[in-house]
Design a protein around this motif. Structure first.
Motif, short mmCIF file in Angstrom:
data_model
loop_
_atom_site.label_atom_id
_atom_site.label_comp_id
_atom_site.label_asym_id
_atom_site.label_seq_id
_atom_site.Cartn_x
_atom_site.Cartn_y
_atom_site.Cartn_z
N GLU A 1 0.88 -0.95 0.12
CA GLU A 1 -0.14 0.00 0.54
C GLU A 1 0.12 0.80 0.49
OE1 GLU A 1 -3.58 1.04 -0.14
OE2 GLU A 1 -3.03 -1.11 -0.92
N ILE A 2 2.00 1.59 0.78
CA ILE A 2 2.80 1.99 1.24
C ILE A 2 3.56 2.57 -0.28
CG2 ILE A 2 5.12 2.99 1.82
CD1 ILE A 2 3.45 2.12 4.08
N ARG A 3 3.62 1.41 -0.84
CA ARG A 3 4.24 1.42 -2.07
C ARG A 3 3.56 2.03 -3.83
NH1 ARG A 3 8.24 -2.62 -2.10
NH2 ARG A 3 6.26 -4.17 -2.04
N GLN A 4 2.69 1.57 -3.51
CA GLN A 4 1.05 2.20 -4.73
C GLN A 4 0.91 3.58 -4.37
OE1 GLN A 4 -2.38 0.14 -4.19
NE2 GLN A 4 -3.59 1.15 -5.55
N HIS A 5 1.83 4.22 -3.23
CA HIS A 5 1.52 5.63 -2.64
C HIS A 5 2.43 6.36 -2.80
CE1 HIS A 5 -3.03 5.25 -2.01
NE2 HIS A 5 -3.51 4.58 -1.61
N ALA A 6 3.23 5.89 -3.04
CA ALA A 6 4.80 6.78 -3.27
C ALA A 6 5.22 7.89 -3.59
CB ALA A 6 6.07 5.49 -3.88
N ASP A 7 4.63 7.82 -4.54
CA ASP A 7 4.23 9.14 -5.90
C ASP A 7 3.72 10.33 -4.52
OD1 ASP A 7 5.91 9.00 -7.60
OD2 ASP A 7 4.09 8.82 -8.87
N GLU A 8 2.78 9.85 -4.09
CA GLU A 8 2.14 11.09 -2.93
C GLU A 8 2.81 11.41 -1.71
OE1 GLU A 8 0.07 14.03 -1.61
OE2 GLU A 8 -0.55 12.96 -3.28
N VAL A 9 3.51 10.87 -0.93
CA VAL A 9 4.38 10.65 0.34
C VAL A 9 5.73 11.45 -0.56
CG1 VAL A 9 5.75 9.06 1.70
CG2 VAL A 9 3.43 8.44 0.85
N ARG A 10 6.10 10.95 -1.03
CA ARG A 10 7.79 12.09 -1.71
C ARG A 10 6.90 13.22 -1.98
NH1 ARG A 10 9.06 7.09 -4.17
NH2 ARG A 10 8.12 7.40 -6.03
N ARG A 11 5.36 13.83 -2.71
CA ARG A 11 5.46 14.73 -2.64
C ARG A 11 5.21 15.80 -0.99
NH1 ARG A 11 2.95 12.64 -7.27
NH2 ARG A 11 0.87 12.09 -6.11
N THR A 12 4.15 14.96 -0.47
CA THR A 12 4.06 15.21 0.65
C THR A 12 5.24 16.19 1.46
OG1 THR A 12 1.72 15.07 0.68
CG2 THR A 12 3.25 15.49 2.52
N MET A 13 5.89 15.44 1.68
CA MET A 13 7.81 15.19 2.26
C MET A 13 8.76 16.50 1.88
SD MET A 13 8.45 10.98 2.46
CE MET A 13 10.20 11.08 2.91
N VAL A 14 7.78 16.33 0.29
CA VAL A 14 8.53 17.66 -0.20
C VAL A 14 8.28 18.87 0.40
CG1 VAL A 14 9.73 19.14 -2.55
CG2 VAL A 14 10.45 16.34 -1.82
N ARG A 15 7.01 19.17 0.07
CA ARG A 15 6.47 20.35 0.52
C ARG A 15 6.47 20.64 2.39
NH1 ARG A 15 1.71 18.01 -0.30
NH2 ARG A 15 1.01 17.47 0.74
N GLU A 16 6.15 19.62 2.29
CA GLU A 16 6.49 19.63 4.55
C GLU A 16 7.95 19.98 5.06
OE1 GLU A 16 3.74 17.64 6.69
OE2 GLU A 16 1.75 17.68 4.95
N THR A 17 8.44 19.74 3.80
CA THR A 17 10.59 19.20 4.08
C THR A 17 9.92 18.40 5.67
OG1 THR A 17 10.15 21.40 5.84
CG2 THR A 17 10.83 21.54 3.51
N LEU A 18 9.70 17.40 5.23
CA LEU A 18 10.15 16.19 6.68
C LEU A 18 11.20 15.53 6.75
CD1 LEU A 18 6.03 14.45 6.10
CD2 LEU A 18 6.86 15.65 7.91
N GLU A 19 11.48 14.91 7.03
CA GLU A 19 12.83 14.20 7.85
C GLU A 19 12.58 13.09 8.14
OE1 GLU A 19 17.02 15.86 9.79
OE2 GLU A 19 15.19 17.14 10.45
N VAL A 20 12.90 11.77 7.06
CA VAL A 20 12.83 10.47 7.04
C VAL A 20 13.86 9.76 7.98
CG1 VAL A 20 12.43 8.23 6.28
CG2 VAL A 20 11.79 10.69 5.09
N GLY A 21 13.44 8.71 9.12
CA GLY A 21 14.68 8.07 9.34
C GLY A 21 14.22 8.13 11.53
N LEU A 22 15.83 7.98 11.76
CA LEU A 22 15.69 8.35 12.78
C LEU A 22 16.73 9.58 13.50
CD1 LEU A 22 16.08 7.14 15.99
CD2 LEU A 22 18.54 7.22 15.57
N ARG A 23 15.43 10.48 14.22
CA ARG A 23 16.26 12.08 14.16
C ARG A 23 16.20 12.23 15.75
NH1 ARG A 23 18.72 15.38 15.00
NH2 ARG A 23 18.50 17.68 13.48
N HIS A 24 17.72 12.12 16.24
CA HIS A 24 17.57 12.63 17.91
C HIS A 24 17.88 13.41 18.41
CE1 HIS A 24 20.60 11.51 21.45
NE2 HIS A 24 19.56 11.14 21.82
N TYR A 25 17.74 14.21 18.95
CA TYR A 25 17.79 15.54 19.69
C TYR A 25 18.59 15.93 21.33
CZ TYR A 25 15.26 17.34 16.05
OH TYR A 25 14.88 17.97 14.41
#
Length: 139
Positions: free
Chosen positions: A53-77
């Motif tokens: 399902e995620i792969r089927q919607h991969a283009d939308e996920v990528r567009r949203t990540m760019v639009r919202e400047t989302l980091e993917v993975g682990l982020r430690h503060y």
């Protein structure tokens, strides 16, 4: 031996456990596919279905990540990271898909002084006081 046990407990888990409710027929069909060897177990089928399902919607996920400047993975503060942000007179907009960790030694006051907004799609690990202090900034 005690040190080994403590070290294993301090590790960040590789996955998050979720609970789902399925109808009896769906569950029976899953069990049939497992029995017939298509999947090794129920979890294998469910993970595969979710990834498809995620792969089927991969283009939308990528567009949203760019639009919202989302980091993917682990982020430690760490406390040191946030102290540097505070010393620079800046505030962070945290946007993570995956796992965001605010170190256990970060006081709630420091988190509030340095984190303007917090969007975590996945899992946020932080102390109770930090989570409570940032609750109004969590989207």
């Amino acid at each position: 031996m005690t040190a080994e046990i403590v070290r294993l407990r301090d590790r960040t888990p590789d996955s998050e456990k979720i609970t789902i409710n399925l109808g009896h027929v769906d569950l029976g069909q899953i069990d049939l596919l497992v029995r017939e060897g298509f999947y090794s177990n129920r979890t294998d089928l469910i993970r595969t279905a979710i990834r498809n399902e995620i792969r089927q919607h991969a283009d939308e996920v990528r567009r949203t990540m760019v639009r919202e400047t989302l980091e993917v993975g682990l982020r430690h503060y760490s406390r040191e990271d946030l102290e540097k942000v505070q010393a620079a007179g800046e505030m962070l907009s945290v946007n993570v898909i995956g796992l965001a960790i605010i170190a256990a030694d970060v006081p709630a006051e420091l988190a509030c002084a340095t984190i303007k907004s917090l969007t975590v799609l996945g899992t946020l690990q932080a102390g109770k006081a930090v989570k409570a202090a940032l609750a109004d900034r969590l989207r």
